[in-house]
Design an enzyme around this catalytic site. Structure first.
Site, PDB file in Angstrom:
ATOM      1  N   CYS A 178       1.117  -1.045   0.271  1.00 35.31           N
ATOM      2  CA  CYS A 178       0.119  -0.070   0.079  1.00 35.31           C
ATOM      3  C   CYS A 178       0.546   1.340  -0.155  1.00 35.31           C
ATOM      4  CB  CYS A 178      -0.844   0.231   1.360  1.00 35.31           C
ATOM      5  SG  CYS A 178      -1.672   1.830   1.534  1.00 35.31           S
TER       6      CYS A 178
ATOM      7  N   CYS B 104       0.019   4.385   2.807  1.00 38.11           N
ATOM      8  CA  CYS B 104       0.375   4.055   3.830  1.00 38.11           C
ATOM      9  C   CYS B 104       0.016   2.693   4.689  1.00 38.11           C
ATOM     10  CB  CYS B 104      -1.480   4.280   4.502  1.00 38.11           C
ATOM     11  SG  CYS B 104      -1.891   4.966   6.571  1.00 38.11           S
ATOM     12  N   SER B 105      -1.504   2.002   4.608  1.00 35.30           N
ATOM     13  CA  SER B 105      -1.027   0.535   5.565  1.00 35.30           C
ATOM     14  C   SER B 105      -2.123  -0.635   5.544  1.00 35.30           C
ATOM     15  CB  SER B 105      -1.481   0.751   6.885  1.00 35.30           C
ATOM     16  OG  SER B 105      -1.972   2.037   7.187  1.00 35.30           O
ATOM     17  N   CYS B 106      -3.105  -0.054   4.090  1.00 35.78           N
ATOM     18  CA  CYS B 106      -3.494  -1.269   3.680  1.00 35.78           C
ATOM     19  C   CYS B 106      -2.693  -2.461   3.706  1.00 35.78           C
ATOM     20  CB  CYS B 106      -4.546  -0.482   2.409  1.00 35.78           C
ATOM     21  SG  CYS B 106      -5.199   0.813   2.458  1.00 35.78           S
TER      22      CYS B 106
END
Lengths: 117, 219
Positions: free
Chosen positions: A16, A19-21
């Protein structure tokens, strides 16, 4: 959730870049490296270099597919079944699977049993 | 917005550092901000897209200096202040202003597990026509909105192929700014690595990117 399969000819890697998916519901919260600028910036442009940093050298003829999770879909890699495991049960095979192999930064090997990472 | 968060393809960020024995939270406050984020979100004064955007507007130098959960703190404070749930002075002092209203929290401990398990789905079961079909060649729009978008800078103007149709989802570009959900199809679009990065990339390699209908144009 979308599951993408690794084979002898295709290697999938999930990132991702924004960000942090990450498939939290299945794998828990992502590790710091997954959320870090080095991984987010480089995995889309140099996946083979990133994999090398994780100790995974892919053969020249392997096709690399990077999945940039930009939407609400979550991607999980189905690792390639390691050689020499034909005799193993589903449960025993499951014990070989690591978090990193489901993100695509590692392969599953017949000797990784019990390694939580 | 063309922020530093959209860092796909950037150089110079250094080596990837692995911690083989990583704890879930490195500091107690990280778990606390994780929980607070959910608890404050339960007021429904904002949505997930607005929450993501609140971290993207952190100035680039600050963004890169901060840890992941420090960005969560910064984003959450902005959302709380903008939505009027608390003032900056109240957050900084940790004490409510004398005239502030007291009320029951939107999320109480007994409801917390159900909220986490259920999540807040972004898919919508509405009938919206898909503008593209699987197998169709498309071009990613060359656009540079100043607001929230998930269209990667590295893919803008590039040609790809629709690999699969995921169905209908909320459109983050409008939803993040409370301009409506504008539900539309999301596709996985395959871009050849050479189309994105030129001759240095391997011919067979590719990047699959989730793309909303509005990010694409037909050839």
């Amino acid at each position: 959730m979308v599951v993408v399969e690794n084979t002898a000819k295709v290697h999938n890697l999930v990132v991702c870049r924004l960000c942090s998916c990450y498939p939290w519901a299945v794998l828990g919260l992502p590790p710091v490296w997954y959320k870090s600028a080095p991984y987010r910036s480089r995995s889309v442009i140099d996946p083979r270099g990133v994999l090398r940093e994780f100790g995974l050298e892919l053969a020249e003829d392997v096709e690399v597919r990077v999945w940039d999770s930009t939407a609400e879909l979550r991607y999980l890699v189905l690792p390639e079944r390691p050689e020499g495991t034909e005799w193993m049960s589903e449960e025993a095979l499951g014990a070989l699977v690591t978090r990193d192999s489901m993100v695509g930064v590692a392969k599953v090997s017949a000797s990784t049993a019990g390694n939580a990472a | 917005m063309n922020g530093v968060h959209d860092m796909g393809g950037m150089h110079g960020m250094g080596p990837i550092v692995e911690d083989r024995n990583e704890p879930v939270f490195h500091q107690e406050w990280e778990g606390r901000i994780f929980a607070m984020n959910r608890a404050m979100g339960a007021w429904r004064k904002w949505n997930l897209d607005a929450s993501r955007h609140s971290k993207e507007v952190i100035p680039p130098a600050e963004y890169l200096r901060m840890s992941y959960y420090e960005r969560w703190v910064a984003g959450l404070v902005e959302l709380i202040v903008q939505s009027g749930l608390a003032t900056r002075a109240e957050i900084e002092s940790g004490a409510p202003a004398s005239e502030s209203l007291k009320t029951v929290p939107a999320l109480t401990a007994d409801k917390a597990v159900a909220l986490v398990e259920k999540g807040v789905p972004a898919s919508r079961s509405v009938n919206v026509a898909a503008r593209f079909q699987v197998g169709q060649r498309v071009r990613a729009q060359n656009m540079h909105p100043v607001g929230h978008t998930r269209l990667p800078r590295y893919a803008r103007g590039k040609f790809g192929t629709i690999d699969r149709d995921h169905g209908v989802f909320v459109f983050p570009d409008t939803n993040a700014h409370f301009l409506g959900e504008k539900p539309q199809h999301v596709y996985s679009v395959r871009f050849g690595a050479r189309e994105l990065w030129g001759a240095q990339a391997r011919e067979k390699d590719s990047v699959y990117i989730d793309m909303w209908d509005d990010y694409l144009e037909p050839l």
